[in-house]
Enzyme design. Structure first.
Site, mmCIF file in Angstrom:
data_model
loop_
_atom_site.group_PDB
_atom_site.id
_atom_site.type_symbol
_atom_site.label_atom_id
_atom_site.label_comp_id
_atom_site.label_asym_id
_atom_site.label_seq_id
_atom_site.Cartn_x
_atom_site.Cartn_y
_atom_site.Cartn_z
ATOM 1 N N GLU A 243 12.273 1.440 6.351
ATOM 2 C CA GLU A 243 11.736 0.197 5.833
ATOM 3 C C GLU A 243 11.337 0.247 4.213
ATOM 4 O OE1 GLU A 243 8.445 -3.139 6.755
ATOM 5 O OE2 GLU A 243 8.598 -1.421 7.953
ATOM 6 N N ASN A 371 0.910 -1.635 -1.217
ATOM 7 C CA ASN A 371 0.911 -0.931 -2.460
ATOM 8 C C ASN A 371 0.081 0.411 -2.793
ATOM 9 O OD1 ASN A 371 3.356 -2.264 -2.263
ATOM 10 N ND2 ASN A 371 3.165 -3.213 -4.641
#
Lengths: 388, 366
Positions: A243, A371
């Site tokens: 992914e 993130n």
């Protein structure tokens, strides 16, 4: 280093371009987060599969073309160039598919891959739980062994595509005595099983793009266990690797968006007072280009027999922040009209899909591992900084 | 399509890199700061022995005839070592211009002789460009390539007057070069001269970009190492997310600058007509990665990072200087901006690579 396409790569590009030109629906499909749009997108998956274009990198026996990664990038470039529909089965084809090929038994591959490739079965993912988001090892949803079955109880959340999908894959705790990333198993669950309740969650655009899934004594055959019992964490990490890595967000998407941004900028620049706009446009163009270069570099290395390195954890931060910047810049160029949800043909022509894309871009730094988590991974695994 | 380096290219990088790592110690760099010339004679000899002078020189002149893809990793290694000597600029920029002059048939005999001397390590040629107000180590060169309008001149040291300027980076020895152009020294003029200068600018910016990549990686490595040993609150400061994320941000910029710099090296060689944008992207990306790495590495070092004693500033100051030499971010972003505004600029993935990238034509058959 030779940055020219081979004649066969160029020929492949032409073949893809010709097929897409003949088959991409002229009218934009409804969002796949509506019942109507979901079925339209399923039909498109079937059309792709009928031409063996569903997943070009897969072996031919699963409906693929055994293409290498460079050809896959070419396919994606042409796909986005043609403005073809988004892939409703992306959880399946990009994430689960490669994992099935690596860890599935022959019988499982036989059972699941062709149905996935043909669009017969659309997949949702079922990773997160209310108390297991970034900390996925905190999963509590149980799958208790009962003869040849597992009996699943618990809850998943943020399950993308689960509202209309046929199957979900995810991690479940098969060893009740275990903790953290031990004792988890990777199980494939039919969403029409008795005891499954799917509660849609509206996303920022008002559509049910993800859902909560409640499991109440849901019986699943152990045929649906992927890999060994209690080995789910390792398998899931490989899925997560795909992914974050090459497949999920191919560079062509951002290159096309940055190209459209430059076109919008050429039209609108004389009406814009924001002094930072030039810089933003130039940066978006450069970064989309850089993402493509980086992907080609990685693909070349893999094609030559190399490995995807720890530096691939930089990808997700880069594309998700780029996607936000592209859309923020576009909205700046549209000015006060940017907030309008286009309804008339005129609005559509002027405003395009920038607002829609902007809303979706907000999710990029959050899904597939936030993130912040990515930065920890880069610091610890790529740079070797201390964990404790 | 193959966007990888060969095993030979990587092995050459490793051998030059390990030589530099062993020989270019921070103590030796500080010694250069107090020396008259600013250079280390032994290092110049070692670089010559490793082939750094002859690598890019055409085989017809006694060189190895290699290209910028071969050289870009070596330039990165020189940046990583914060090598003070200007070997990268000499080989890429001055060597590149001499080779261009040879190829265009200008003053062939003189140029051939000079290139032969360069390849052998006997003659040192430098190259200035009007985008830079001063020229690093010009006083150490036997010949300088200089521009006057469109004209290019090749001037012996005896006809040059130098005025030294002090750089923030003590490893740099900037010179203002005064000289008088004459017909005797002119080696190219008009359109040809302008084309050579444009190519020179691209090679200079590429050379700086590749070194900036190396500098950025070296600074991050030093900060990462420091963060693992420096303890506060009873643990290494590198365990803190705030510190990790400073370093991760640098890593992301560096990783996405690398392939951009490599493509620029390839483009300058095979498609110089496309090199402006590829090079400007490379210089901007590598400059930005190096400037961020300089700032964040200094921050991670705390007060030590603000001292003369701590070696980090050897790299930090070079990054500051190179980020602005051969065109600063504004110059290079503007080149890209002007191109993006051209209605016929072909953008999008099918023009990132391949023959259409090089030819810049939209024929699928191309």
């Amino acid at each position: 280093m030779d940055l020219l396409y081979t004649p066969s790569q160029t020929q492949f590009r032409e073949e893809v371009r010709a097929w897409l030109a003949a088959h991409v629906p002229a009218k934009k499909l409804a969002s796949f987060d509506t019942a109507e749009g979901f079925e339209q997108h399923r039909q498109w998956e079937k059309t792709l599969a009928a031409g063996n274009w569903g997943m070009v990198t897969w072996p031919k026996e699963y409906g693929g073309r055994a293409c290498d990664l460079i050809e896959w990038l070419i396919f994606e470039e042409e796909y986005y160039r043609a403005g073809a529909p988004l892939r409703v089965n992306q959880n399946g084809i990009f994430l689960l598919g490669p994992t099935l090929m690596e860890y599935g038994t022959e019988a499982q591959k036989e059972r699941f891959i062709s149905a996935m490739a043909s669009g017969e079965e659309i997949w949702a993912q079922a990773w997160s739980e209310p108390n297991a988001g970034s900390d996925m090892a905190a999963i509590r949803c149980r799958a208790d062994r009962d003869g040849d079955d597992y009996v699943i109880n618990g809850q998943k959340i943020w399950s993308t595509r689960a509202v209309f999908a046929d199957y979900a894959f995810g991690l479940f705790r098969t060893d009740p005595e275990s903790s953290r990333h031990h004792g988890l198993s990777f199980i494939l669950v039919p969403l029409d099983s008795p005891g499954v309740t799917v509660r849609p969650i509206e996303q920022l655009n008002g559509l049910p793009g993800f859902a909560e899934i409640f499991f109440d004594d849901v019986r699943v055959s152990d045929f649906n266990l992927l890999g060994g019992e209690n080995q789910g964490w390792q398998i899931a990490m490989s899925t997560a690797g795909f992914e974050r890595g090459l497949m999920l967000r191919s560079p062509a998407r951002f290159q096309q968006a940055s190209r459209r941004l430059v076109e919008l900028y050429r039209k609108r620049r004389n009406d814009i007072l924001d002094l930072s706009i030039e810089d933003s446009v130039v940066r978006c163009y450069m970064d989309a280009e850089a993402y493509a270069l980086s992907t080609y570099q990685t693909a070349s290395r893999l094609v030559a027999g190399g490995h995807i390195g720890a530096e691939s954890s930089c990808n997700k931060i880069f594309w998700s922040e780029l996607d936000i910047r592209i859309h923020e810049t576009a909205l700046s160029l549209l000015g006060a009209r940017a907030e309008i949800e286009p309804e008339t043909a005129e609005d559509h022509a002027e405003l395009g899909t920038w607002l829609d894309g902007f809303l979706f871009s907000q999710s990029g730094p959050i899904y597939a591992g936030t993130n912040e988590i990515q930065r920890n991974i880069i610091a610890e695994r790529m740079l070797g900084m201390p964990r404790k | 399509m193959d966007f990888t380096f060969t095993d030979d290219q990587l092995a050459f990088r490793d051998s030059v890199g390990s030589m530099l790592e062993n020989e270019v110690t921070t103590a030796s760099i500080r010694e250069r700061w107090t020396g008259d010339s600013g250079e280390n004679g032994d290092m110049l000899n070692m670089l010559n022995e490793m082939g750094m002078n002859s690598l890019l020189v055409p085989e017809s002149c006694g060189g190895l005839g290699m290209d910028l893809v071969d050289f870009v990793l070596l330039a990165d290694a020189c940046g990583k070592a914060a090598l003070p000597e200007s070997i990268v600029e000499d080989a890429v920029v001055a060597g590149g211009l001499l080779s261009d002059l040879l190829a265009s048939g200008q003053h062939t005999d003189q140029v051939q002789e000079l290139l032969g001397g360069v390849a052998a390590g006997d003659i040192r040629v430098g190259c200035a460009h009007i985008i830079n107000p001063y020229s690093n180590f010009a006083h150490r060169k036997d010949w300088m390539l200089l521009a006057n309008g469109n004209d290019v001149h090749l001037v012996p040291k005896s006809d040059l007057k130098f005025t030294a300027l002090k750089s923030v980076d003590p490893s740099r020895r900037l010179q203002k070069v005064d000289w008088a152009p004459s017909r005797k020294t002119r080696v190219a003029e008009g359109e040809v001269g302008a084309g050579l200068q444009r190519a020179t600018l691209n090679r200079g910016a590429l050379a700086a970009a590749a070194q900036l990549l190396g500098l950025a990686q070296a600074m991050v490595q030093q900060a990462v190492d420091y963060s693992a040993t420096r303890e506060q609150f009873g643990k290494a400061i590198g365990t803190n997310q705030a510190v990790k994320h400073l370093m991760a941000d640098c890593a992301v910029q560096i990783e996405f600058a690398k392939p951009v710099v490599y493509r620029a090296a390839y483009t300058v060689g095979v498609a110089p007509q496309r090199a402006d944008w590829a090079v400007s992207h490379a210089k901007t990306a590598a400059g930005s990665a190096a400037e961020l790495s300089a700032r964040n590495a200094t921050q991670v070092h705390g007060a030590m990072g603000y001292t003369w004693e701590c070696d980090l500033h050897i790299w930090v100051k070079r990054a500051w200087a190179l980020a602005k030499e051969w065109g600063d971010a504004g110059f290079h972003k503007n080149r890209i901006h002007e191109w993006l505004l051209q209605p016929n600029a072909l953008l999008g993935p099918e023009f990132t690579f391949g023959k259409r990238y090089i030819d810049h034509s939209d024929s699928a058959a191309a």
